[in-house]
Design a protein around this motif. Structure first.
Motif, short mmCIF file in Angstrom:
data_model
loop_
_atom_site.label_atom_id
_atom_site.label_comp_id
_atom_site.label_asym_id
_atom_site.label_seq_id
_atom_site.Cartn_x
_atom_site.Cartn_y
_atom_site.Cartn_z
N ILE A 50 0.87 -1.13 0.16
CA ILE A 50 -0.08 0.00 0.07
C ILE A 50 0.87 1.20 -0.08
O ILE A 50 0.76 2.29 -0.70
N ARG A 51 1.86 1.22 0.75
CA ARG A 51 2.61 2.56 0.93
C ARG A 51 3.46 2.57 -0.39
O ARG A 51 3.71 3.88 -0.97
N SER A 52 3.77 1.50 -0.99
CA SER A 52 4.52 1.62 -2.34
C SER A 52 3.69 2.30 -3.25
O SER A 52 4.28 3.35 -4.27
N ALA A 53 2.54 1.94 -3.40
CA ALA A 53 1.50 2.57 -4.36
C ALA A 53 1.32 3.65 -4.20
O ALA A 53 1.18 4.62 -5.12
N ILE A 54 0.98 4.30 -2.85
CA ILE A 54 0.59 5.79 -2.63
C ILE A 54 2.06 6.67 -2.97
O ILE A 54 1.74 7.41 -3.88
N ALA A 55 3.18 6.11 -2.62
CA ALA A 55 4.31 7.01 -2.63
C ALA A 55 4.44 7.26 -3.97
O ALA A 55 5.08 8.34 -4.49
N SER A 56 4.30 6.30 -5.03
CA SER A 56 4.70 6.42 -6.26
C SER A 56 3.74 7.45 -6.92
O SER A 56 4.14 8.11 -8.01
N ARG A 57 2.48 7.50 -6.48
CA ARG A 57 1.39 8.18 -7.39
C ARG A 57 1.29 9.70 -6.63
O ARG A 57 1.19 10.79 -7.30
N PHE A 58 1.52 9.65 -5.22
CA PHE A 58 1.43 11.10 -4.37
C PHE A 58 2.41 11.12 -3.53
O PHE A 58 2.45 10.94 -2.35
N PRO A 59 3.88 11.45 -4.05
CA PRO A 59 4.93 11.49 -3.23
C PRO A 59 5.20 12.48 -2.20
O PRO A 59 5.75 12.44 -1.39
N GLN A 60 4.32 13.62 -2.29
CA GLN A 60 4.26 14.60 -1.11
C GLN A 60 3.42 14.21 -0.04
O GLN A 60 3.67 14.99 0.91
N ASP A 61 2.50 13.47 -0.28
CA ASP A 61 1.80 12.92 0.82
C ASP A 61 2.37 12.17 1.97
O ASP A 61 3.37 11.37 1.64
N GLY A 62 1.97 12.60 3.06
CA GLY A 62 2.33 11.63 4.29
C GLY A 62 1.80 10.18 4.32
O GLY A 62 0.75 10.05 3.75
N LEU A 63 2.43 9.28 5.25
CA LEU A 63 1.98 7.97 5.35
C LEU A 63 2.18 7.72 6.70
O LEU A 63 2.93 7.61 7.45
N LEU A 64 0.87 7.30 7.28
CA LEU A 64 0.73 6.64 8.84
C LEU A 64 0.27 5.19 8.60
O LEU A 64 -0.73 5.15 8.24
N GLY A 65 1.02 4.38 9.02
CA GLY A 65 0.35 2.95 9.15
C GLY A 65 0.79 2.21 10.36
O GLY A 65 1.47 2.60 11.30
N GLU A 66 -0.03 1.21 10.64
CA GLU A 66 0.03 0.38 11.75
C GLU A 66 1.72 -0.25 12.08
O GLU A 66 2.02 -0.35 13.19
N GLU A 67 2.21 -0.79 11.01
CA GLU A 67 3.45 -1.41 11.23
C GLU A 67 4.73 -0.97 10.92
O GLU A 67 5.71 -1.23 11.29
N LEU A 68 4.58 0.13 9.98
CA LEU A 68 5.84 0.79 9.80
C LEU A 68 6.11 2.12 10.01
O LEU A 68 5.14 2.74 10.46
N GLU A 69 7.13 2.77 9.93
CA GLU A 69 7.46 3.92 10.27
C GLU A 69 6.82 5.20 9.68
O GLU A 69 6.40 5.09 8.39
N GLU A 70 6.17 6.23 10.20
CA GLU A 70 5.56 7.23 9.63
C GLU A 70 6.32 8.11 8.71
O GLU A 70 7.38 8.38 8.93
#
Length: 259
Positions: A50-70
């Protein structure tokens, strides 16, 4: 459909397919986190996807998940991810787990997507556009009597804690039916009119973020034990509009606006 919602839907389905490859696998690797809760190789793999898909499309957006670093946001937009909500259900082969993706903008929830891959049910909503399941609109029930309501919960503490005066806790004694259909599945039962109230006494932001847009766009209410609609509050309650207004009025005092 906006590009953000399209991406969330496609990614939730891809991650759901990935989790099914681990579901009911006898050799599933289960680890214990620092807080003693379980995490599996499926959780970690799904969040990475999920993180990879979002980062490739919207690289400026932040990511907060349960398992990996914000990952901090550069534009006041943040995606909030729970790769498997209901990990204990997943480990035990119960199909009520969900893949959850949400988008927060300027501190408010805009998009919520919850995929139940083992059930073939995909719930989603974008602010102002209604809530849907597998492309069809869903809505909360119109039941206004607590005695006729179905209340669902996740943690055993909801039933085992000593009786108190909190109006949400009193529901367990007043409701017509009380069942432990919990995690995000219970909240989607409210959104689709199959239950009237879902209660979680212990929640993290990734547990709440995707739920709030779907329930509210379905005509319901989401609030914590203080009556605030936040993702980092004291638990989370989802309710249909009628009972939610009663609960909020009790929590906040008379004069609260109906939700």
């Amino acid at each position: 459909m906006t590009p953000e919602l399209q991406l969330a839907l496609e990614t939730a389905e891809r991650a759901g397919t990935l989790t099914l490859g681990f579901f009911n696998r006898k050799s599933l690797q289960v680890f214990s986190k620092r807080d003693a809760t379980p995490v599996t190789e499926a959780d970690r793999s799904a969040e990475a996807l999920i993180r990879s898909a979002i980062a490739s499309r919207f690289p400026q957006d932040g990511l907060l998940g349960e398992e990996l670093e914000e990952k901090p946001s550069a534009n006041r937009r943040r995606w909030i991810i729970d790769p498997i909500d209901g990990t204990r259900s997943f480990i035990h082969g119960v199909p009520l787990y969900g893949v959850m993706i949400a988008l927060e903008e300027e501190g408010a929830m805009r998009i919520g997507v919850i995929n139940f891959p083992a059930l073939g049910q995909l719930f989603y909503a974008e602010r102002g556009c209604g809530a849907l399941m597998n492309g069809s609109a869903v809505s909360v029930s119109s039941i206004a009597s607590i005695g006729e309501a179905t209340v669902v919960f996740t943690e055993k503490e909801y039933l085992l804690d000593p009786p108190g005066d909190h109006p949400v806790d009193r529901l367990r004694l007043q409701a017509g039916l009380v069942r432990g259909w919990g995690d995000c599945y219970g909240h989607m039962m409210v959104a689709s009119g199959r239950a009237e109230v879902a209660v979680d006494k212990i929640m993290s932001p990734w547990d709440c973020a995707a739920v709030i847009p779907v329930v509210t766009e379905a005509g319901g209410c989401c609030f914590d034990y203080r009556g605030d609609t936040v993702i980092d509050g004291e638990g989370l309650v989802s309710s249909n509009g009628a009972l939610g207004s009663v609960l909020l009025e009790t929590l906040r005092g008379r004069g609260v606006e109906p939700c």
